[in-house]
Write a protein that holds these residues in place. Structure first.
Motif, PDB file in Angstrom:
ATOM      1  N   PRO A  91       0.812  -1.232   0.000  1.00 34.79           N
ATOM      2  CA  PRO A  91       0.000   0.000   0.000  1.00 34.79           C
ATOM      3  C   PRO A  91       0.837   1.270   0.000  1.00 34.79           C
ATOM      4  O   PRO A  91       0.422   2.289  -0.559  1.00 34.79           O
ATOM      5  CB  PRO A  91      -0.830  -0.119   1.279  1.00 34.79           C
ATOM      6  CG  PRO A  91      -0.831  -1.568   1.609  1.00 34.79           C
ATOM      7  CD  PRO A  91       0.483  -2.097   1.140  1.00 34.79           C
ATOM      8  N   TRP A  92       1.991   1.235   0.662  1.00 39.96           N
ATOM      9  CA  TRP A  92       2.843   2.433   0.735  1.00 39.96           C
ATOM     10  C   TRP A  92       3.808   2.522  -0.447  1.00 39.96           C
ATOM     11  O   TRP A  92       4.541   3.480  -0.569  1.00 39.96           O
ATOM     12  CB  TRP A  92       3.619   2.453   2.058  1.00 39.96           C
ATOM     13  CG  TRP A  92       4.365   1.169   2.321  1.00 39.96           C
ATOM     14  CD1 TRP A  92       5.622   0.839   1.903  1.00 39.96           C
ATOM     15  CD2 TRP A  92       3.881   0.042   3.038  1.00 39.96           C
ATOM     16  NE1 TRP A  92       5.944  -0.424   2.310  1.00 39.96           N
ATOM     17  CE2 TRP A  92       4.900  -0.939   3.028  1.00 39.96           C
ATOM     18  CE3 TRP A  92       2.678  -0.245   3.709  1.00 39.96           C
ATOM     19  CZ2 TRP A  92       4.760  -2.186   3.648  1.00 39.96           C
ATOM     20  CZ3 TRP A  92       2.550  -1.484   4.322  1.00 39.96           C
ATOM     21  CH2 TRP A  92       3.576  -2.434   4.287  1.00 39.96           C
ATOM     22  N   ALA A 187      -4.531  -0.374   4.988  1.00 37.98           N
ATOM     23  CA  ALA A 187      -3.406  -1.132   4.451  1.00 37.98           C
ATOM     24  C   ALA A 187      -3.733  -2.619   4.385  1.00 37.98           C
ATOM     25  O   ALA A 187      -3.432  -3.289   3.387  1.00 37.98           O
ATOM     26  CB  ALA A 187      -2.161  -0.903   5.309  1.00 37.98           C
ATOM     27  N   MET A 188      -4.362  -3.131   5.421  1.00 38.74           N
ATOM     28  CA  MET A 188      -4.717  -4.550   5.417  1.00 38.74           C
ATOM     29  C   MET A 188      -5.773  -4.848   4.361  1.00 38.74           C
ATOM     30  O   MET A 188      -5.717  -5.876   3.676  1.00 38.74           O
ATOM     31  CB  MET A 188      -5.213  -4.968   6.805  1.00 38.74           C
ATOM     32  CG  MET A 188      -4.180  -4.803   7.913  1.00 38.74           C
ATOM     33  SD  MET A 188      -2.555  -5.508   7.530  1.00 38.74           S
ATOM     34  CE  MET A 188      -2.957  -7.225   7.329  1.00 38.74           C
ATOM     35  N   GLN A 189      -6.711  -3.946   4.203  1.00 37.04           N
ATOM     36  CA  GLN A 189      -7.733  -4.132   3.169  1.00 37.04           C
ATOM     37  C   GLN A 189      -7.091  -4.142   1.792  1.00 37.04           C
ATOM     38  O   GLN A 189      -7.441  -4.962   0.930  1.00 37.04           O
ATOM     39  CB  GLN A 189      -8.779  -3.024   3.279  1.00 37.04           C
ATOM     40  CG  GLN A 189      -9.950  -3.177   2.314  1.00 37.04           C
ATOM     41  CD  GLN A 189     -10.981  -2.079   2.506  1.00 37.04           C
ATOM     42  OE1 GLN A 189     -10.657  -0.927   2.807  1.00 37.04           O
ATOM     43  NE2 GLN A 189     -12.258  -2.417   2.340  1.00 37.04           N
ATOM     44  N   ALA A 190      -6.145  -3.250   1.578  1.00 38.43           N
ATOM     45  CA  ALA A 190      -5.463  -3.195   0.289  1.00 38.43           C
ATOM     46  C   ALA A 190      -4.657  -4.456   0.016  1.00 38.43           C
ATOM     47  O   ALA A 190      -4.410  -4.802  -1.150  1.00 38.43           O
ATOM     48  CB  ALA A 190      -4.541  -1.972   0.238  1.00 38.43           C
ATOM     49  N   MET A 191      -4.256  -5.156   1.077  1.00 37.94           N
ATOM     50  CA  MET A 191      -3.488  -6.385   0.919  1.00 37.94           C
ATOM     51  C   MET A 191      -4.369  -7.626   1.010  1.00 37.94           C
ATOM     52  O   MET A 191      -3.885  -8.748   1.189  1.00 37.94           O
ATOM     53  CB  MET A 191      -2.374  -6.441   1.965  1.00 37.94           C
ATOM     54  CG  MET A 191      -1.378  -5.297   1.833  1.00 37.94           C
ATOM     55  SD  MET A 191       0.016  -5.395   2.965  1.00 37.94           S
ATOM     56  CE  MET A 191       1.082  -6.553   2.104  1.00 37.94           C
ATOM     57  N   ASP A 192      -5.683  -7.416   0.874  1.00 36.02           N
ATOM     58  CA  ASP A 192      -6.665  -8.509   0.847  1.00 36.02           C
ATOM     59  C   ASP A 192      -6.647  -9.345   2.122  1.00 36.02           C
ATOM     60  O   ASP A 192      -6.791 -10.572   2.085  1.00 36.02           O
ATOM     61  CB  ASP A 192      -6.445  -9.407  -0.379  1.00 36.02           C
ATOM     62  CG  ASP A 192      -6.674  -8.669  -1.690  1.00 36.02           C
ATOM     63  OD1 ASP A 192      -7.621  -7.873  -1.749  1.00 36.02           O
ATOM     64  OD2 ASP A 192      -5.891  -8.874  -2.628  1.00 36.02           O
ATOM     65  N   ILE A 193      -6.452  -8.685   3.247  1.00 34.88           N
ATOM     66  CA  ILE A 193      -6.509  -9.343   4.546  1.00 34.88           C
ATOM     67  C   ILE A 193      -7.584  -8.640   5.355  1.00 34.88           C
ATOM     68  O   ILE A 193      -7.453  -7.462   5.692  1.00 34.88           O
ATOM     69  CB  ILE A 193      -5.146  -9.281   5.266  1.00 34.88           C
ATOM     70  CG1 ILE A 193      -4.075 -10.005   4.434  1.00 34.88           C
ATOM     71  CG2 ILE A 193      -5.247  -9.889   6.662  1.00 34.88           C
ATOM     72  CD1 ILE A 193      -2.674  -9.876   4.984  1.00 34.88           C
ATOM     73  N   GLU A 194      -8.641  -9.368   5.655  1.00 28.76           N
ATOM     74  CA  GLU A 194      -9.791  -8.742   6.323  1.00 28.76           C
ATOM     75  C   GLU A 194      -9.598  -8.713   7.833  1.00 28.76           C
ATOM     76  O   GLU A 194      -9.280  -9.732   8.463  1.00 28.76           O
ATOM     77  CB  GLU A 194     -11.076  -9.493   5.990  1.00 28.76           C
ATOM     78  CG  GLU A 194     -12.327  -8.835   6.564  1.00 28.76           C
ATOM     79  CD  GLU A 194     -13.608  -9.527   6.162  1.00 28.76           C
ATOM     80  OE1 GLU A 194     -14.646  -9.239   6.795  1.00 28.76           O
ATOM     81  OE2 GLU A 194     -13.586 -10.357   5.230  1.00 28.76           O
ATOM     82  N   VAL A 230       1.818  -3.520  10.705  1.00 34.27           N
ATOM     83  CA  VAL A 230       1.596  -2.653  11.871  1.00 34.27           C
ATOM     84  C   VAL A 230       2.880  -1.916  12.239  1.00 34.27           C
ATOM     85  O   VAL A 230       2.869  -0.709  12.514  1.00 34.27           O
ATOM     86  CB  VAL A 230       1.077  -3.478  13.070  1.00 34.27           C
ATOM     87  CG1 VAL A 230       1.157  -2.670  14.359  1.00 34.27           C
ATOM     88  CG2 VAL A 230      -0.354  -3.917  12.821  1.00 34.27           C
ATOM     89  N   LYS A 231       3.999  -2.614  12.204  1.00 34.04           N
ATOM     90  CA  LYS A 231       5.278  -1.983  12.542  1.00 34.04           C
ATOM     91  C   LYS A 231       5.644  -0.910  11.516  1.00 34.04           C
ATOM     92  O   LYS A 231       6.143   0.162  11.872  1.00 34.04           O
ATOM     93  CB  LYS A 231       6.378  -3.047  12.631  1.00 34.04           C
ATOM     94  CG  LYS A 231       6.177  -4.013  13.785  1.00 34.04           C
ATOM     95  CD  LYS A 231       7.182  -5.162  13.720  1.00 34.04           C
ATOM     96  CE  LYS A 231       6.906  -6.210  14.782  1.00 34.04           C
ATOM     97  NZ  LYS A 231       7.813  -7.364  14.680  1.00 34.04           N
ATOM     98  N   VAL A 232       5.413  -1.207  10.246  1.00 33.10           N
ATOM     99  CA  VAL A 232       5.719  -0.236   9.187  1.00 33.10           C
ATOM    100  C   VAL A 232       4.850   1.009   9.333  1.00 33.10           C
ATOM    101  O   VAL A 232       5.348   2.146   9.315  1.00 33.10           O
ATOM    102  CB  VAL A 232       5.525  -0.870   7.795  1.00 33.10           C
ATOM    103  CG1 VAL A 232       5.605   0.202   6.697  1.00 33.10           C
ATOM    104  CG2 VAL A 232       6.574  -1.947   7.540  1.00 33.10           C
ATOM    105  N   ILE A 233       3.530   0.808   9.453  1.00 30.63           N
ATOM    106  CA  ILE A 233       2.604   1.940   9.557  1.00 30.63           C
ATOM    107  C   ILE A 233       2.917   2.768  10.806  1.00 30.63           C
ATOM    108  O   ILE A 233       2.885   4.011  10.777  1.00 30.63           O
ATOM    109  CB  ILE A 233       1.150   1.451   9.588  1.00 30.63           C
ATOM    110  CG1 ILE A 233       0.780   0.730   8.291  1.00 30.63           C
ATOM    111  CG2 ILE A 233       0.194   2.608   9.853  1.00 30.63           C
ATOM    112  CD1 ILE A 233       0.801   1.583   7.058  1.00 30.63           C
ATOM    113  N   ALA A 234       3.227   2.084  11.904  1.00 34.84           N
ATOM    114  CA  ALA A 234       3.558   2.807  13.136  1.00 34.84           C
ATOM    115  C   ALA A 234       4.742   3.737  12.916  1.00 34.84           C
ATOM    116  O   ALA A 234       4.682   4.926  13.278  1.00 34.84           O
ATOM    117  CB  ALA A 234       3.869   1.815  14.258  1.00 34.84           C
ATOM    118  N   GLN A 235       5.813   3.232  12.321  1.00 36.95           N
ATOM    119  CA  GLN A 235       6.994   4.067  12.133  1.00 36.95           C
ATOM    120  C   GLN A 235       6.732   5.186  11.139  1.00 36.95           C
ATOM    121  O   GLN A 235       7.299   6.282  11.262  1.00 36.95           O
ATOM    122  CB  GLN A 235       8.191   3.210  11.727  1.00 36.95           C
ATOM    123  CG  GLN A 235       8.640   2.282  12.854  1.00 36.95           C
ATOM    124  CD  GLN A 235      10.014   1.700  12.646  1.00 36.95           C
ATOM    125  OE1 GLN A 235      10.886   2.295  12.035  1.00 36.95           O
ATOM    126  NE2 GLN A 235      10.230   0.499  13.176  1.00 36.95           N
TER     127      GLN A 235
END
Length: 449
Positions: A91-92, A187-194, A230-235
């Motif tokens: 997503p990023w 981000a999770m939705q974009a990666m097809d993880i619900e 989660v770690k990526v988005i957090a940073q």
């Protein structure tokens, strides 16, 4: 997914770069960018990937007690084969495709130390018995208003949480930090993880997330990707996230519970549900849970993989301390959840958020199959596990590593080479810890002794 499918997706998504990753024994995604030319070649022949990722720990310190790789082998390349069905777009980095890989030895056989291959092995055994395993992970984790540099400058002390106070299920806290929540969910939705549920837990800056169920291998993939995202988005938001099992002795630990059930391979029917039976639990579900209880101590190192894991499993902290089960009971190691024909399941509450999802699910599923294959009887449920005299779980990683290494069942389900390698890596962790002088020791002994 075929190569033609991938080519069409690349064209539709304007993909210019590819990033690959595989998971190591600690559940850490290890990866790299490759060119498009390299990618197309690798889809046919695989690509070289240094096997050192199975020869070092989470801090990149080289093991000195494993046989599979090391200075004695020269750390050669293994073979990484791309799982085309794992295609996602980061997503990023919207022009970058992401794939998971499976590791093989130069002899073409699945690499024994590879956690994804270990889970595949157990899934194949599940299929051979006529079952499909469905699973879902849920995680607890903390956010801090820190960055990787400040963590080290502060020596991991006096860290500032994202928000103060004990605010479980807080509408207020989640709303104030909705930009973070929405970034993770999007981000999770974009990666097809619900994501089925996302909320604050009780504690400063702590959240809990429930990932939707799927087949076992996909569930572990989703969990490994989720933790990294989660770690990526957090940073990217100026924060740091931790999935450490117990970062503070005054606060609850972080769990990595696994919800699971078996379905009929042909009809997709939930085989754990038995209408009219006590607690709606089928005989198959009872066998499954009995097996999980029977092997829980032997497989504990795969649920509780670090020194820190055992700081979480203490009485009164919402974590199990002994080999018990109960109906909708959060003090026990196994929580049977009667929830109708679609959702009747068992929740394995022993794994911490620090566990490798491939290995914790492999251990959970294999122990359940053991109960089915041996037709083990399930004893009675426990009401308050903290007051129970049931068999205690291993209190330290050293004990758990010895139990795993000597387990005949572990060698049967996971392979002897994996058991030898993984047990050695856990013994390495124990040795590294023994060399460390802790703050507790300094405060307790420095002046007075």
């Amino acid at each position: 997914m075929t190569l033609d499918d991938i080519k069409k997706l690349f064209a539709d998504r304007h993909i210019e770069k590819v990033k690959l990753a595989g998971v190591d024994v600690d559940g850490v995604l290890r990866g790299k960018y490759i060119s498009l030319e390299k990618f197309w070649s690798a889809t046919e022949n695989g690509l070289g990937f240094c096997d050192v990722i199975f020869g070092w720990d989470s801090s990149d310190a080289l093991y000195d007690n494993v046989r599979m790789t090391g200075w004695h082998t020269g750390y050669p390349d293994g073979v990484a084969r791309i799982d085309l069905s794992s295609f996602r777009v980061l997503p990023w980095e919207p022009d970058t495709a992401f794939f998971l890989v499976d590791f093989f030895g130069r002899d073409g056989k699945p690499l024994a130390a590879s956690p994804r291959q270990v889970l595949r092995r157990v899934v194949e055994r599940t299929h051979s018995l006529g079952y499909v395993a469905n699973a879902a992970f849920e995680y607890e984790y903390f956010f801090f208003a820190e960055d990787p540099k400040s963590l080290r400058q502060k020596q991991f002390r006096d860290l500032v949480p994202l928000s103060p106070g004990m605010f479980g299920y807080s509408f207020l806290r989640a709303s104030v930090h909705s930009d973070l929540a929405r970034a993770i969910l999007s981000a999770m939705q974009a990666m097809d993880i619900e994501i089925e549920g996302f909320h604050t837990e009780t504690g400063p800056g702590v959240y809990e997330t429930a990932i939707r169920y799927s087949d076992a291998l996909s569930a572990a993939d989703h969990a490994a990707i989720f933790k990294t995202v989660v770690k990526v988005i957090a940073q990217k938001h100026g924060l740091v996230a931790t999935f450490m099992a117990k970062w503070n002795n005054s606060l609850p630990g972080c769990s990595g519970h696994i919800h699971q059930s078996l379905a009929d391979a042909h009809e997709g029917r939930n085989l754990f549900y038995a209408p009219g039976a006590e607690n709606e639990m089928s005989e198959l579900m009872q066998y499954y849970m009995a097996g999980q209880l029977a092997l829980m101590r032997e497989f504990a190192a795969m649920f509780l993989p670090t020194i820190n894991s055992y700081k979480r499993t203490v009485p009164g902290t919402w974590a199990p301390t002994n080999v018990t089960w109960g109906v909708d009971n959060r003090t026990t190691a196994l929580r049977a959840i009667p929830a109708g024909s679609k959702a009747t399941r068992v929740e394995h509450r022993l794994p911490g958020a620090d566990s490798n999802p491939y290995l914790s699910l492999a251990a959970s599923l294999a122990s359940g199959l053991h109960g089915i294959e041996k037709k083990l009887a399930l004893g009675g449920p426990t009401v308050n596990a903290y007051a129970s005299q049931a068999n205690p779980l291993p209190a330290m990683l050293e004990e758990a590593a010895v139990l795993l290494h000597s387990s005949t069942a572990a060698r049967e389900y996971f392979g002897a080479d994996f058991v030898d390698h993984y047990a050695a890596t856990r013994q390495w962790e124990v040795r590294e810890f023994r060399r460390a002088v802790t703050d507790w020791e300094l405060a307790r002994y420095f002046e007075i002794i």
